[in-house]
Design a protein around this motif. Structure first.
Motif, mmCIF file in Angstrom:
data_model
loop_
_atom_site.group_PDB
_atom_site.id
_atom_site.type_symbol
_atom_site.label_atom_id
_atom_site.label_comp_id
_atom_site.label_asym_id
_atom_site.label_seq_id
_atom_site.Cartn_x
_atom_site.Cartn_y
_atom_site.Cartn_z
ATOM 1 N N THR A 132 0.846 -1.184 0.000
ATOM 2 C CA THR A 132 0.000 0.000 0.000
ATOM 3 C C THR A 132 0.886 1.240 0.000
ATOM 4 N N LEU A 133 0.734 2.076 -1.014
ATOM 5 C CA LEU A 133 1.470 3.337 -1.064
ATOM 6 C C LEU A 133 0.837 4.345 -0.116
ATOM 7 N N ALA A 134 -0.482 4.477 -0.190
ATOM 8 C CA ALA A 134 -1.171 5.473 0.630
ATOM 9 C C ALA A 134 -2.636 5.082 0.785
ATOM 10 N N ILE A 188 1.006 9.709 -13.516
ATOM 11 C CA ILE A 188 2.318 9.914 -12.916
ATOM 12 C C ILE A 188 3.040 11.033 -13.665
ATOM 13 N N SER A 189 3.779 11.854 -12.938
ATOM 14 C CA SER A 189 4.558 12.917 -13.574
ATOM 15 C C SER A 189 5.633 12.288 -14.452
ATOM 16 N N ARG A 190 6.172 13.056 -15.357
ATOM 17 C CA ARG A 190 7.172 12.537 -16.292
ATOM 18 C C ARG A 190 8.426 12.041 -15.581
ATOM 19 N N ASP A 191 8.771 12.653 -14.452
ATOM 20 C CA ASP A 191 9.967 12.208 -13.725
ATOM 21 C C ASP A 191 9.667 11.047 -12.772
ATOM 22 N N GLY A 192 8.398 10.651 -12.676
ATOM 23 C CA GLY A 192 8.019 9.521 -11.838
ATOM 24 C C GLY A 192 7.957 9.811 -10.354
ATOM 25 N N ARG A 193 8.096 11.053 -9.958
ATOM 26 C CA ARG A 193 8.136 11.399 -8.538
ATOM 27 C C ARG A 193 6.772 11.723 -7.942
ATOM 28 N N ILE A 251 0.389 12.726 -4.649
ATOM 29 C CA ILE A 251 1.140 11.820 -3.790
ATOM 30 C C ILE A 251 2.609 11.874 -4.181
ATOM 31 N N ASP A 252 3.477 12.203 -3.238
ATOM 32 C CA ASP A 252 4.913 12.123 -3.449
ATOM 33 C C ASP A 252 5.270 10.641 -3.349
ATOM 34 N N VAL A 253 5.714 10.050 -4.446
ATOM 35 C CA VAL A 253 5.922 8.609 -4.499
ATOM 36 C C VAL A 253 7.004 8.147 -3.519
ATOM 37 N N THR A 279 3.706 10.875 0.814
ATOM 38 C CA THR A 279 2.988 12.016 1.379
ATOM 39 C C THR A 279 1.862 12.427 0.447
ATOM 40 N N VAL A 280 0.647 12.466 0.976
ATOM 41 C CA VAL A 280 -0.540 12.846 0.220
ATOM 42 C C VAL A 280 -0.915 14.274 0.581
#
Length: 160
Positions: free
Chosen positions: A6-8, A33-38, A53-55, A59-60
């Motif tokens: 579970t991520l979040a 997902i953002s292009r940088d995957g973050r 969500i910061d992968v 952090t949501v």
């Protein structure tokens, strides 16, 4: 089989920012997902806000919308910007986030600076779609919107 985790979210249907399972979502549906995957973006189908969500840290946060009062009001998080029920979400090469608001019949874009605006035609009128759900952005910047009830896919060429 790949391992899962579970991520979040703690499984409770609500809107609560937090880290990992301390966060809550209201039926997450659209994910991009953002292009940088973050950064992962979520459109909860039962809330009126955009979730981020910061992968790496799980952090949501809620960059736009207050999750309870909706509408289609352009602006920023510092102004009374409002979101309708968002379904589709995608991110372009410049980190603009595109959303579809099915019940409101519009598509919108959120800039990296946090400003949201409704996509408009050359006359300045909001482009209307018949229950838009899907949205995608091509490498050339063209935006595609799928209108579920209209049984159509639209190609939008946005002005630079």
């Amino acid at each position: 089989m790949a391992p899962t985790s579970t991520l979040a979210g703690d499984g409770t249907q609500a809107n609560l920012d937090g880290v990992g399972t301390a966060a809550q979502f209201a039926r997450p549906q659209g994910l991009a997902i953002s292009r940088d995957g973050r950064t992962l973006y979520d459109t909860d189908t039962d809330s009126l806000c955009l979730r981020k969500i910061d992968v790496a840290s799980a952090t949501v946060s809620t960059p736009l919308g207050d999750c309870a009062n909706g509408g289609v009001v352009d602006g920023t998080s510092a102004t009374p910007a409002r979101l309708g029920f968002s379904y589709g979400v995608t991110v372009d090469a410049h980190d603009n986030v595109f959303l579809t608001h099915a019940w409101d019949g519009v598509a919108r874009v959120v800039t990296p600076a946090g400003e949201i605006s409704t996509l408009r035609d050359s006359t300045g009128a909001a482009i209307a779609f018949n229950f838009p759900i899907g949205v995608a952005v091509a490498n050339d910047g063209s935006v595609y919107v799928g209108a579920s009830n209209g049984n159509q896919i639209f190609k939008l060429t946005l002005a630079p």
